[in-house]
Scaffold this active site. Structure first.
Site, PDB file in Angstrom:
ATOM      1  N   ASP A  45       0.857  -1.037   0.095  1.00 39.19           N
ATOM      2  CA  ASP A  45      -0.049   0.065  -0.044  1.00 39.19           C
ATOM      3  C   ASP A  45       0.897   1.451   0.034  1.00 39.19           C
ATOM      4  OD1 ASP A  45       0.832   0.004   2.641  1.00 39.19           O
ATOM      5  OD2 ASP A  45      -1.024   0.046   3.552  1.00 39.19           O
ATOM      6  N   SER A  46       2.059   0.994   0.145  1.00 39.25           N
ATOM      7  CA  SER A  46       3.057   2.231  -0.295  1.00 39.25           C
ATOM      8  C   SER A  46       2.969   2.721  -1.571  1.00 39.25           C
ATOM      9  CB  SER A  46       4.471   1.531  -0.170  1.00 39.25           C
ATOM     10  OG  SER A  46       4.717   0.617  -0.958  1.00 39.25           O
ATOM     11  N   ASP A  84      -1.117  -6.221  -0.591  1.00 36.42           N
ATOM     12  CA  ASP A  84      -1.190  -5.531   0.785  1.00 36.42           C
ATOM     13  C   ASP A  84      -2.650  -5.170   0.951  1.00 36.42           C
ATOM     14  OD1 ASP A  84      -0.142  -4.609   3.143  1.00 36.42           O
ATOM     15  OD2 ASP A  84       1.108  -3.082   2.208  1.00 36.42           O
ATOM     16  N   LYS A 114      -1.162  -9.527   2.886  1.00 34.39           N
ATOM     17  CA  LYS A 114      -0.656  -9.065   3.960  1.00 34.39           C
ATOM     18  C   LYS A 114      -1.305  -7.995   4.797  1.00 34.39           C
ATOM     19  CE  LYS A 114       3.031  -5.725   4.230  1.00 34.39           C
ATOM     20  NZ  LYS A 114       2.603  -4.710   4.880  1.00 34.39           N
ATOM     21  N   GLU A 116      -1.705  -5.302   8.235  1.00 36.70           N
ATOM     22  CA  GLU A 116      -0.945  -4.745   9.354  1.00 36.70           C
ATOM     23  C   GLU A 116      -1.879  -4.976  10.687  1.00 36.70           C
ATOM     24  OE1 GLU A 116      -0.149  -0.753   8.980  1.00 36.70           O
ATOM     25  OE2 GLU A 116       0.565  -0.860   6.879  1.00 36.70           O
ATOM     26  N   GLU A 183       8.608  -4.164  10.527  1.00 36.99           N
ATOM     27  CA  GLU A 183       8.934  -2.877  10.198  1.00 36.99           C
ATOM     28  C   GLU A 183       9.531  -1.945  11.414  1.00 36.99           C
ATOM     29  OE1 GLU A 183       6.253  -0.849   7.479  1.00 36.99           O
ATOM     30  OE2 GLU A 183       7.398   0.931   7.429  1.00 36.99           O
TER      31      GLU A 183
HETATM   32  O1  KIV Z   1       3.599  -1.104   1.698  1.00 42.66           O
HETATM   33  C1  KIV Z   1       4.617  -1.484   1.701  1.00 42.66           C
HETATM   34  O2  KIV Z   1       5.411  -1.175   0.747  1.00 42.66           O
HETATM   35  C2  KIV Z   1       4.999  -2.304   2.753  1.00 42.66           C
HETATM   36  C3  KIV Z   1       6.383  -2.685   3.018  1.00 42.66           C
HETATM   37  C4  KIV Z   1       7.338  -1.757   3.154  1.00 42.66           C
HETATM   38  C5  KIV Z   1       6.671  -3.754   3.981  1.00 42.66           C
HETATM   39  O3  KIV Z   1       4.460  -2.466   3.806  1.00 42.66           O
END
Ligand code: KIV
Length: 268
Positions: A45-46, A84, A114, A116, A183
């Site tokens: 989600d970056s 994510d 993934k 959080e 992280e």
């Molecule tokens: O969103 C992302 O790119 C991430 C990584 C930095 C682990 O969660």
């Protein structure tokens, strides 16, 4: 090349092989990372920051992640692709999380998701894993909680915080997570967590003792010279290289040096 499976990935890690994960958001970089031999591609989600230009990851929608995951999975042949789950696509309820994870696999065509979260997400992780969807946990610095944290900071620096993250990691393993991103976790704490669980830990800003590492691909390429956190190692000066290429192109067009006859088509 055959797709790397979750059991193969975990087995490799348990034999002591360090795992690598990189983010990608499109087919071009997904293909390059895959062909270079990365174990996992994360559609993070970056993308909210590096693709969409937002300040943080909060505005990212599930549809955005699914769109970019589909772009990546069209190109990746070997690496495991992880989508994510973005903010508020899984926090409201377990059923919301199951539906979001299902969409990531069915529409994004990825192999894992993934999410959080600490103890508050354990039952969600358990439900997703029980459904047969491989799930990666994400502990320590959790960017989706930026407003609660009041900014990005390193976690697990005190004994009590370290204990808390170790407890969370064990709970994630027990719930069926196949791996855990750590992280922004103090290196000593990340080492302890890695020793305390059998599933691989994938670190970012968490020192050298994790089972593997992850970076945002544009950070590795040095595309943003203003982003220089301590944890980051850039492997090329992408910003200078790309800027030079663009300037060369502009100059050559202006000076009539491009295109030449060699770049042209002619009448029959
Ligand atoms: O969103 C992302 O790119 C991430 C990584 C930095 C682990 O969660």
């Amino acid at each position: 090349m055959k797709k790397l499976t979750v059991p193969q990935l975990v087995a490799r890690s348990q034999k002591g092989e360090k795992l690598t994960m990189l983010t990608a958001y499109d087919a071009t970089f997904g293909r390059i990372a895959d062909e270079a031999g990365v174990d996992m591609v994360l559609v993070g989600d970056s993308l909210g920051q590096v693709v969409q230009g937002h300040e943080n990851t909060i505005p990212v929608e599930l549809g955005d992640v699914i769109y970019h995951t589909r772009c990546v999975t069209r190109a990746v042949r070997s690496a495991l692709v992880v989508a994510d789950l973005p903010f508020m696509s899984y926090q409201a309820s377990v059923s919301q999380a199951l539906l979001a994870s299902g969409r990531a696999l069915k529409e994004g065509m990825c192999e894992a998701v993934k999410l959080e979260g600490g103890m508050e997400t354990v039952e969600t992780v358990r439900a997703i894993a029980r459904t047969g969807i491989p799930v990666m946990a994400h502990l320590g610095l959790k960017p989706q909680t930026i407003h609660k944290m009041g900014g990005y900071r390193i976690h697990g620096r005190t004994a009590s915080e370290a204990e808390e993250i170790i407890t969370e990691a064990k709970a994630m393993e027990d719930a069926g997570a196949f791996s855990i991103v750590l992280e922004g976790v103090a290196a000593e704490t990340a080492k302890e967590i890695t020793g305390a669980v059998k599933i691989p830990t994938i670190g970012i800003g968490s020192g050298p003792h994790c089972s593997g590492q992850v970076l945002v691909i544009y950070d590795l390429m040095g595309l943003n010279p203003e982003f220089k956190p301590t944890f980051l190692k850039t492997y090329m000066d992408g910003h200078s290289l790309v800027t030079k290429a663009i300037k060369d192109y502009i100059n050559e067009v202006k000076e009539g040096k491009f295109p030449t006859d060699a770049h042209s088509f002619h009448r029959k």
